[in-house]
Design a protein around this motif. Structure first.
Motif, PDB file in Angstrom:
ATOM      1  N   ARG A  50       0.817  -1.212   0.000  1.00 51.23           N
ATOM      2  CA  ARG A  50       0.000   0.000   0.000  1.00 51.23           C
ATOM      3  C   ARG A  50       0.854   1.268   0.000  1.00 51.23           C
ATOM      4  O   ARG A  50       0.330   2.377   0.028  1.00 51.23           O
ATOM      5  CB  ARG A  50      -0.926  -0.005   1.221  1.00 51.23           C
ATOM      6  N   GLY A  51       2.157   1.093   0.011  1.00 57.86           N
ATOM      7  CA  GLY A  51       3.047   2.242  -0.026  1.00 57.86           C
ATOM      8  C   GLY A  51       3.194   2.946   1.305  1.00 57.86           C
ATOM      9  O   GLY A  51       3.610   4.117   1.366  1.00 57.86           O
ATOM     10  N   ILE A  52       2.886   2.266   2.392  1.00 67.71           N
ATOM     11  CA  ILE A  52       3.002   2.858   3.727  1.00 67.71           C
ATOM     12  C   ILE A  52       4.396   2.599   4.275  1.00 67.71           C
ATOM     13  O   ILE A  52       4.858   1.451   4.324  1.00 67.71           O
ATOM     14  CB  ILE A  52       1.932   2.288   4.687  1.00 67.71           C
ATOM     15  N   THR A  53       5.059   3.653   4.673  1.00 63.75           N
ATOM     16  CA  THR A  53       6.417   3.541   5.203  1.00 63.75           C
ATOM     17  C   THR A  53       6.390   2.859   6.570  1.00 63.75           C
ATOM     18  O   THR A  53       5.569   3.196   7.434  1.00 63.75           O
ATOM     19  CB  THR A  53       7.047   4.939   5.340  1.00 63.75           C
ATOM     20  N   VAL A  54       7.295   1.907   6.768  1.00 65.94           N
ATOM     21  CA  VAL A  54       7.389   1.190   8.043  1.00 65.94           C
ATOM     22  C   VAL A  54       8.773   1.441   8.628  1.00 65.94           C
ATOM     23  O   VAL A  54       9.759   0.819   8.205  1.00 65.94           O
ATOM     24  CB  VAL A  54       7.163  -0.322   7.853  1.00 65.94           C
ATOM     25  N   PRO A  55       8.884   2.352   9.603  1.00 69.58           N
ATOM     26  CA  PRO A  55      10.177   2.623  10.240  1.00 69.58           C
ATOM     27  C   PRO A  55      10.726   1.364  10.911  1.00 69.58           C
ATOM     28  O   PRO A  55       9.980   0.429  11.228  1.00 69.58           O
ATOM     29  CB  PRO A  55       9.847   3.705  11.272  1.00 69.58           C
TER      30      PRO A  55
END
Length: 216
Positions: free
Chosen positions: A166-171
């Protein structure tokens, strides 16, 4: 027993192990199946108990007949000499070079010792033994724990892949929190949220009931 003998065309023997004399006397039977006074079937188990099984405390004797050593350990599991019997049996099974027969005998012994202190002694001597489903052996405990951890890892991977798709950044901190979680229920809730969250922090938001409980 009749069914098994008919199906496999082999003699069938019901073997019973007992740790106390009173139960051993009762278990000898016979146990009959009757209808209107007519005996249809009568079962006479072979009972092994403290009175007819020797205490095998010598490793060489145990090595010559490891199966009998196992039965000796089971039937005398509450005896003061149980640790010595277990040590002799452990030595005999280890000498079998991790064969399948040794694994099954070790698992059978762990089950047969029940909840006695001797069971813990056996676990210390052997580590873990064979997998007998539903019997609570140490091998089963280790196996099921590994299964749960494996399932948790699968859930964590699914969450991360969905977020990335989904293109969500995961630190890194969030990634470690997800991969380090072993609570399957919590992971399932996070997975259910992945299609709807706008950022990874929404994944960890408290649910309404959790907030209410904290306020109370």
């Amino acid at each position: 027993m009749t069914y098994l003998q008919e199906k496999f065309c082999l003699p069938v023997l019901l073997l019973v192990t007992c740790t106390d004399r009173r139960t051993a006397r009762w278990a000898t039977g016979p146990f009959t199946c009757e209808a209107r006074g007519w005996t249809i079937h009568s079962t006479h188990p072979l009972v092994l108990g403290p009175d007819n099984v020797p205490k095998i405390t010598d490793r060489r004797t145990a090595a010559r007949n490891p199966a009998m050593a196992v039965f000796s350990a089971i039937t005398h599991g509450r005896d003061p000499e149980a640790p010595a019997i277990l040590e002799a049996t452990a030595g005999a099974l280890k000498a079998m070079e991790n064969s399948q027969a040794a694994e099954h005998l070790g698992g059978l012994l762990e089950i047969g010792l029940g909840d006695t202190p001797a069971r813990e002694t056996w676990r210390e001597l052997m580590g873990f033994t064979n997998f007998f489903p539903g019997r609570g052996t140490m091998f089963e405990e280790v196996y099921l724990d590994g299964e749960a951890k494996g399932e948790a890892k699968g859930e964590a991977r699914a969450i991360l892949r969905f977020l990335e798709a989904r293109g969500i950044t995961v630190p890194e901190e969030a990634r470690e929190r997800i991969t380090g979680c072993t609570d399957l229920d919590l992971l399932s809730r996070w997975l259910d949220r992945t299609p709807h969250v706008q950022c990874v922090h929404d994944l960890f938001a408290e649910e309404p009931e959790d907030t209410d409980a904290a306020s109370a």
